[in-house]
Design an enzyme around this catalytic site. Structure first.
Site, PDB file in Angstrom:
ATOM      1  N   LYS A  33       0.849  -1.202   0.000  1.00 17.87           N
ATOM      2  CA  LYS A  33       0.000   0.000   0.000  1.00 17.87           C
ATOM      3  C   LYS A  33       0.883   1.250   0.000  1.00 17.87           C
ATOM      4  O   LYS A  33       2.096   1.153   0.266  1.00 17.87           O
ATOM      5  CB  LYS A  33      -0.907  -0.015   1.228  1.00 17.87           C
ATOM      6  CG  LYS A  33      -0.168   0.025   2.558  1.00 17.87           C
ATOM      7  CD  LYS A  33      -1.103  -0.266   3.726  1.00 17.87           C
ATOM      8  CE  LYS A  33      -0.357  -0.262   5.052  1.00 17.87           C
ATOM      9  NZ  LYS A  33      -1.194  -0.773   6.163  1.00 17.87           N
ATOM     10  N   TYR A 252      19.243  27.969   9.008  1.00 16.84           N
ATOM     11  CA  TYR A 252      18.103  28.726   9.513  1.00 16.84           C
ATOM     12  C   TYR A 252      18.077  28.744  11.037  1.00 16.84           C
ATOM     13  O   TYR A 252      18.318  27.721  11.692  1.00 16.84           O
ATOM     14  CB  TYR A 252      16.784  28.114   9.023  1.00 16.84           C
ATOM     15  CG  TYR A 252      16.486  28.420   7.569  1.00 16.84           C
ATOM     16  CD1 TYR A 252      16.277  29.733   7.141  1.00 16.84           C
ATOM     17  CD2 TYR A 252      16.412  27.402   6.634  1.00 16.84           C
ATOM     18  CE1 TYR A 252      16.000  30.015   5.804  1.00 16.84           C
ATOM     19  CE2 TYR A 252      16.134  27.663   5.303  1.00 16.84           C
ATOM     20  CZ  TYR A 252      15.923  28.979   4.892  1.00 16.84           C
ATOM     21  OH  TYR A 252      15.651  29.256   3.582  1.00 16.84           O
TER      22      TYR A 252
HETATM   23  C1  LIG Z   1      -0.494  -1.857   6.779  1.00 19.61           C
HETATM   24  C2  LIG Z   1      -1.056  -3.103   7.318  1.00 19.61           C
HETATM   25  C3  LIG Z   1      -0.239  -4.220   7.548  1.00 19.61           C
HETATM   26  C4  LIG Z   1       1.270  -4.170   7.427  1.00 19.61           C
HETATM   27  O1  LIG Z   1       1.798  -3.705   8.647  1.00 19.61           O
HETATM   28  P1  LIG Z   1       3.373  -3.679   8.906  1.00 19.61           P
HETATM   29  O2  LIG Z   1       3.500  -3.271  10.324  1.00 19.61           O
HETATM   30  O3  LIG Z   1       3.926  -2.649   7.976  1.00 19.61           O
HETATM   31  O4  LIG Z   1       3.866  -5.034   8.620  1.00 19.61           O
HETATM   32  C5  LIG Z   1      -0.839  -5.396   7.945  1.00 19.61           C
HETATM   33  N1  LIG Z   1      -2.174  -5.471   8.125  1.00 19.61           N
HETATM   34  C6  LIG Z   1      -2.984  -4.415   7.944  1.00 19.61           C
HETATM   35  C7  LIG Z   1      -4.436  -4.563   8.177  1.00 19.61           C
HETATM   36  C8  LIG Z   1      -2.459  -3.196   7.544  1.00 19.61           C
HETATM   37  O5  LIG Z   1      -3.258  -2.145   7.372  1.00 19.61           O
END
Ligand SMILES: *Cc1c(COP(=O)(O)O)cnc(C)c1O
Length: 355
Positions: A33, A252
């Site tokens: 994702k 800065y």
């Molecule tokens: C994003 C997500 C994961 C992956 O989690 P990680 O900690 O990056 O391994 C797994 N399950 C769900 C439902 C998620 O939304």
């Protein structure tokens, strides 16, 4: 050309996926994702051509993968937002999470000619999305009885699996097991911290996100997480050097003031590339393979590092902001962030793939 780049090591990605699958004890979804946590979803999916499946947040992300020719199962982790996504889900053979009873009703009322693959998400205690444990069995039976659903996988998500001495994961696991007692279905429980740190959580389908990209989800060193290989190297070069006497401000707001005669290296990398603006003085930065420190506030396009103890470094020297010499998790914790956010924020610096 501006030397800022995010180098993506696809061999390391494949190595980390294999570890996730091995730890899962069954199959593992590669969670890609948010553009594969900033690593480029399509190229990562192509590199993981033997993955058991992929998980994305939403249908837009899934359709991008299908358009690129990715044929493996793809799970929509947030499910569908409106019932009119169901025909597209069917057409592109996507699997969808169902986390609310309105979605069960939408499936019951949908006109579909091929069975949907559904992952019924149960809220075992994170209290974000998921059906109540007490409703799980009833909704599961309704899905099967709808005549519109093929397989139902039962899933939940842990809120505190990255805290290895916290009892919450075991409590959530018990709530889940209770809720699904007697249901004969595959289960999916484990995100990266659970795969790495909670072997007692039985699981048919791991869901590996951050570990694929080689970053540890834990705040302390962990033997299994040591086996991960960093995938992204955020790199650039020194573009200018100046020598300053004691007492001179750098950058800065003059946040950093030289306490000794200092050689300052200016790096073409800034918060517009995704380097965290909140990184404090002292955050490690590697120059020509040697660790030194950030000095001064990070600006949009540049940041400054201390070269005083690296006399051979100069204009053109290679700089690693995170990768194998400096871990993203180190930078993240100093900047009060997490590697997830650092990776997702990478932009402008082009992604360059190797292996
Ligand atoms: C994003 C997500 C994961 C992956 O989690 P990680 O900690 O990056 O391994 C797994 N399950 C769900 C439902 C998620 O939304």
């Amino acid at each position: 050309m501006r030397p800022a780049q995010a180098l993506i090591d696809l061999a390391a990605l494949r190595h980390n996926y294999q570890l996730a699958r091995e730890l899962s004890g069954g199959r593992a979804l590669a969670v890609i994702k948010a553009n594969a946590y900033g690593h480029g979803a399509v190229v990562c999916a192509e590199a993981l051509s033997d993955a058991d499946g992929f998980a994305v947040a939403c249908i837009e992300e899934a359709l991008e993968l299908r358009a690129a020719g990715i044929r493996q199962p793809i799970l929509l982790l947030e499910g569908f937002f409106t019932a009119d996504e169901l025909p597209l889900i069917e057409q592109h053979q996507l699997s969808t999470v169902v986390h609310s009873d309105w979605q069960v009703q939408a499936i019951e009322q949908a006109s579909l000619s091929t069975p949907l693959q559904v992952w019924l998400k149960i809220d075992s205690g994170m209290h974000r999305v998921g059906v109540a444990p007490i409703e799980a069995a009833g909704l599961y039976q309704r899905l099967l009885a709808s005549g519109r659903v093929g397989k139902v996988v039962l899933m939940t998500h842990f809120a505190r699996a990255d805290e290895l001495d916290c009892p919450r994961t075991v409590e959530q696991h018990k709530v889940f097991l209770n809720a699904v007692a007697g249901l004969k279905a595959e289960v999916s429980l484990a995100n990266s911290p659970s795969l790495l740190g909670w072997p007692q959580v039985r699981n048919d389908w791991g869901r590996a996100g951050i570990m694929l990209y080689g970053a540890t989800p834990f705040s302390a060193p962990h033997a299994v997480a040591e086996r991960l290989k960093p995938v992204m190297r955020l790199q650039s070069k020194i573009i200018a050097v100046r020598e300053l006497p004691v007492g001179e401000p750098v950058g800065y707001a003059g946040r950093f003031v030289t306490a000794r005669k200092t050689r300052v290296g200016v790096v073409a990398m800034g918060y517009a590339d995704g380097y965290p603006r909140h990184a404090p003085d002292g955050t490690p930065v590697a120059v020509d393979g040697q660790r030194t420190r950030l000095i001064g506030r990070v600006s949009m396009d540049m940041l400054t590092v201390d070269l005083t103890d690296l006399p051979s470094a100069g204009v053109g020297s290679a700089v690693e902001l995170w990768g194998t010499q400096v871990l993203a998790s180190e930078v993240a914790s100093l900047a009060d962030s997490i590697p997830y956010q650092l990776f997702c924020n990478v932009r402008r610096a082009p992604l360059v793939y190797q292996n």
